[in-house]
Scaffold this motif. Structure first.
Motif, short mmCIF file in Angstrom:
data_model
loop_
_atom_site.label_atom_id
_atom_site.label_comp_id
_atom_site.label_asym_id
_atom_site.label_seq_id
_atom_site.Cartn_x
_atom_site.Cartn_y
_atom_site.Cartn_z
N VAL A 155 0.81 1.27 -0.36
CA VAL A 155 0.07 2.47 0.03
C VAL A 155 0.64 2.96 1.35
N THR A 156 1.06 4.22 1.37
CA THR A 156 1.59 4.84 2.59
C THR A 156 0.87 6.14 2.87
N GLY A 157 0.96 6.59 4.11
CA GLY A 157 0.33 7.84 4.49
C GLY A 157 0.41 8.04 5.99
N TYR A 158 -0.37 9.00 6.51
CA TYR A 158 -0.34 9.33 7.93
C TYR A 158 -1.76 9.44 8.47
N ILE A 159 -1.91 9.06 9.74
CA ILE A 159 -3.19 9.22 10.41
C ILE A 159 -2.95 9.94 11.73
N VAL A 172 -6.33 0.41 9.80
CA VAL A 172 -6.27 1.25 8.60
C VAL A 172 -6.46 0.34 7.38
N THR A 173 -7.43 0.67 6.54
CA THR A 173 -7.73 -0.13 5.35
C THR A 173 -7.66 0.76 4.11
N ALA A 174 -6.94 0.28 3.10
CA ALA A 174 -6.84 0.99 1.82
C ALA A 174 -7.59 0.19 0.76
N LEU A 175 -8.48 0.85 0.04
CA LEU A 175 -9.21 0.25 -1.07
C LEU A 175 -8.74 0.89 -2.37
N LEU A 176 -8.39 0.06 -3.34
CA LEU A 176 -7.90 0.55 -4.63
C LEU A 176 -9.02 0.47 -5.67
N VAL A 203 1.78 1.77 6.53
CA VAL A 203 2.28 1.14 5.31
C VAL A 203 1.43 -0.10 5.02
N ILE A 204 0.83 -0.15 3.84
CA ILE A 204 -0.05 -1.26 3.46
C ILE A 204 0.40 -1.81 2.12
N THR A 205 0.60 -3.12 2.04
CA THR A 205 0.88 -3.79 0.78
C THR A 205 -0.39 -4.47 0.30
N VAL A 206 -0.78 -4.19 -0.94
CA VAL A 206 -2.01 -4.75 -1.51
C VAL A 206 -1.63 -5.70 -2.65
#
Length: 265
Positions: A155-159, A172-176, A203-206
């Motif tokens: 998961v990638t993106g910008y804040i 930064v936390t990404a929930l799928l 950049v987040i690896t889940v």
């Protein structure tokens, strides 16, 4: 009334005021809703060193005028015989008033776990220093979720920072989620030196995702068990929402507005 009587009366009044203040504080604490574990998911994957236990959860704070501070997630895993093989206490960041806190984590086990349980230790409460709307959310943009190998996603993106003061570190936390909106995995990273004038990439690896990802929720929060980092940002002021210059050319002549009562076309 003698001087001794006056002193005694004054002391009695102070005691009454202190007791009344304590009662008010205790009553307020009783009226606050506890944090609620709204969602949770976990996975167990074989690795070269044993087994990797990963988890994701969402804690909700229903209190609009209080931060939830110093909460701790309690993660335990048991093997087929019921023996606890993983026990972890994960300190959590402050939960903003009226919002949710997404958290993730992982732990190693030499023995294969069969069951994973997520619980939490109750939070302490801190009244907000300003109105809740002053604690603006951190903007997230251009989120992309790509599938890697089996069970892993990137998961990638910008804040960016909606406040005038720069942030030393944000979480930064990404929930799928799947097609039904069910939580199936999550991951977390840190982004340092976030400023209003530039966007910072994350950049987040889940790992350990079971199922097909249909949606990704990304949340950003201040790092720390108390509300102090967030309150310091708010105290420094916010950036106006509409700060971009117009892209169209100005009119050659101001068209103005018709006079009241003027019926000319």
């Amino acid at each position: 009334m003698t001087q001794r009587s006056r002193i005694a009366a004054a002391l009695a009044l102070v005691v009454v005021m202190v007791v009344a203040g304590c009662s008010t504080s205790e009553d307020e604490e009783k009226q606050l809703s506890p944090l609620a574990l709204k969602e949770q998911v976990s996975s167990i994957e074989k690795s070269s060193n044993g087994y990797v236990v990963t988890w994701a959860g969402v804690l909700g704070n229903a209190n609009r005028w209080h931060f939830g501070e110093n909460a701790v997630a309690l993660i335990s895993a048991r093997d087929a015989a019921g023996k606890e093989v993983v026990h972890m206490e994960q300190p959590l960041d402050a939960v903003p008033p009226g919002r949710s806190l997404a958290f993730t984590g992982e732990a190693m086990s030499k023995v294969k776990p069969e069951h994973v349980k997520i619980d939490y230790r109750p939070a302490s409460w801190r009244p907000v220093a300003r109105i809740p709307s002053a604690f603006r959310a951190f903007p997230v943009s251009d989120v992309v979720t790509d599938k890697l190998d089996a069970g892993s996603y990137l998961v990638t993106g910008y804040i960016s920072d909606p406040f005038r003061k720069a942030v030393s570190s944000l979480v930064v936390t990404a929930l799928l989620r799947d097609d039904a909106g069910t939580l199936i995995g999550g991951g977390t990273t840190f982004v340092d030196d976030v400023r209003a004038e530039i966007k910072r990439r994350f950049v987040i690896t889940v790992p350990g995702v079971k199922g097909k990802v249909a949606d990704t929720d990304v949340s950003v929060r201040t790092w720390g068990a108390t509300a102090k980092p967030y309150e310091e940002l708010v105290a420094g002021g916010t950036i106006p929402v509409n700060v971009t210059k117009p892209t169209t050319k100005p009119f050659a002549k101001d068209r103005g507005y018709p006079l009241i009562g003027d019926r000319r076309p």
